[in-house]
Structure formats: structure tokens, C-alpha cells
Design an enzyme around this catalytic site. Sequence first.
Site, short mmCIF file in Angstrom:
data_model
loop_
_atom_site.label_atom_id
_atom_site.label_comp_id
_atom_site.label_asym_id
_atom_site.label_seq_id
_atom_site.Cartn_x
_atom_site.Cartn_y
_atom_site.Cartn_z
N ASP A 17 39.41 80.31 113.31
CA ASP A 17 38.36 79.99 112.67
C ASP A 17 37.31 79.91 113.39
O ASP A 17 36.86 79.15 113.92
CB ASP A 17 38.62 78.95 111.21
CG ASP A 17 37.57 78.96 110.16
OD1 ASP A 17 37.38 80.00 110.00
OD2 ASP A 17 38.10 78.08 109.54
N GLY A 66 34.31 79.79 103.13
CA GLY A 66 33.84 77.74 102.34
C GLY A 66 34.83 78.30 100.06
O GLY A 66 33.99 77.69 99.18
N ASN A 126 39.16 82.25 102.65
CA ASN A 126 39.31 80.69 103.50
C ASN A 126 38.79 78.71 102.56
O ASN A 126 38.11 78.62 101.85
CB ASN A 126 38.55 80.30 104.32
CG ASN A 126 38.51 81.54 105.50
OD1 ASN A 126 39.43 82.53 105.65
ND2 ASN A 126 37.39 81.57 105.95
N ASN A 149 40.22 74.53 103.33
CA ASN A 149 39.87 74.45 104.06
C ASN A 149 39.73 71.96 103.10
O ASN A 149 40.34 71.47 103.08
CB ASN A 149 38.69 73.96 105.02
CG ASN A 149 39.41 72.73 106.86
OD1 ASN A 149 40.54 71.95 106.38
ND2 ASN A 149 38.51 73.24 107.01
P1 13P Z 1 35.55 75.08 102.89
O1 13P Z 1 36.18 74.12 103.52
O2 13P Z 1 34.55 75.11 102.39
O3 13P Z 1 37.02 74.96 101.85
O4 13P Z 1 35.63 76.25 103.49
C1 13P Z 1 36.28 77.05 104.65
C2 13P Z 1 36.16 77.99 105.11
O5 13P Z 1 35.73 78.38 105.03
C3 13P Z 1 37.38 78.20 106.60
O6 13P Z 1 36.46 78.56 107.70
#
Ligand code: 13P
Length: 288
Positions: free
Chosen positions: A85, A209, A230, A232
Site C-alpha cells: 500500500d 480512505g 481500501n 484500514n
Molecule cells: P482508511 O484508513 O481511511 O480506511 O484508508 C485506507 C487506505 O486508503 C489505505 O491505503
Amino acid sequence: MVLVSAKEMIEKAHAGHYAIGQFNINNLEWTKAILAAAQEANSPVILGVSEGAAKYMCGFKTVVAMVKGIHDQMGITVPVAIHLDHGSFDGAKNAIEAGFTSVMFDGSHFPIEENIAKSKEIIEHAHSLGISVECEVGSIGGEEDGVVGAGEFADPQECKTISDLGVDFLAAGIGNIHGKYPANWPGLNFEVLGKIQELTEGKPLVLHGGSGIPAEQVAKAITLGVSKINVNTELQLEFAAATREYIMAGKDQESKGYDPRKLLAPGAKAIQTKVVAMMNQFGSANKA
Ligand code: 13P
């Protein structure tokens, strides 16, 4: 079964109008929980690893060995890709060398000519080894593991140039932000997204995001060509909340509740439940 490139699963998702989740891993518990969720939902999955998280987990080689070991031990049969990533140029090369099956080269902070030249080199190298590549134009707002972005919208013409290099999927800034969205966030810019999809002639697009975007905006983004999302922060929040609840209820003090296998279990379960829900939301459940 071995780990796979993310190309085929994302092309299928693009054609079928759904999206594959990239869920970032931080440790062994995260990896187990996300793989268990993918198997439960019968969904392809991308395990995302930032350079910061890889460093935390003692390097790319350790991460690849851990993922392969857990994958085989759990008897996972759904397609699984391990993806870098927001990789730097050297980071992408090192991750490829260590056995990653997919990489993102994020050259969005370079002048466009440099982004093009470096993206081209990574794409050629990765493709010669059957590894999929994501590149970025414009920037994702906020901060993730030291990668900071102002959140400027991608220029659709620049997206076309990078797309034409043969990148497998393209991340483009459309107002999305890493981390929590502020209360006054104006939302995703669908005009820019639509224009990018039009000019890139159907290139699968990536929505970074992915934590905390309202469901109707996610659904609309998928109709406009987003095939990879994505996530996280959302899983970090789920893990923290479940762990806090366990400790606040005093469970760590009862019958060896301080044993890490018990202490970390509610957080891991919360991650698994959330990932299954998101796979259903993104439409990738039962698409393995
Ligand atoms: P978030 O942490 O906002 O879910 O974003 C994850 C992301 O885009 C990883 O590259």
C-alpha cells in the site's frame, strides 16, 4: 493454493459492477481475522500492507512468510493477494523481491513526468513477473503511516496518461481522505470520478480512505468504475472498541482473562464481523 495477483479478481469485479476490499493488516491477529472473513464470505480479498506496517512486522519477507503460513494452515481457498500500500519506488521493488503478488507505487507527490517515468519502470518490472500494479494520480487527503496528502483532485488527463502505461488499477484523488472523515466533509466528487472513468476507458479505479464513507456514496462510486476499496482505520476502530469493552468490563481480571489469546480475541472477532459485512456491502461476497 498460492497467493495470487490482484489483476484477475479486480477485472472480474469491474465487469460485474462490484468491488474487492483491500483490508490492511498490522499483525498476526489482523491477518487471521481478515482471511477467516474472506473464507466465511466466500470472497476474494486483498491484504494491504503499508511500508510502516511492514517495518512494524519486521520487514516484507516476514510478512510474506506469515501470510503464506497462516493462509495454508487455515486452508484458505478463496483468492488472496498480498499488496503493498502506498509504496515508494524502492519499497515497491523490495516488496516484489520478497514475494508480494501486487504492489502500489505511489508517485503522486512527484511532478507528473517523474511519476510517469517511475510508474512505467515499476509496471514493466512487475508485469514481467506476473505481479499486478496500482499507481496514483492526485492525492488522498489526511495521513496514513507517514504518507501525507493534501487531497487535491486527480487531473483526468494525467489519469489517462498513467492508465495508458498499462497499470492494472488506478488510485485517483476524488476528495477521499485517509482516517476519520471530518463532520464538514463535502463528500466524494462524482464529476471528477466520472470524467476519469470516461478518459481511462474503463480502467478499474481504486477508492482509498474507505473507512466511514456513507454507503450510498460507496455504491455510486462502484457504478462509476471503482473496483477496489481500501479499508484500514475502520478495522482499527473496531478492534480498539471491542478490546476497550473487554477491559472496561473487567474481563482481563477474571479466570486468566489477561492471556493474550483471550484478551485479543474480542477485537479479532470484531474485525472478522466487520470485514464480512463490508464484503457484502461491496458485493464481493460469494464471488470467489
Ligand atoms: P482508511 O484508513 O481511511 O480506511 O484508508 C485506507 C487506505 O486508503 C489505505 O491505503
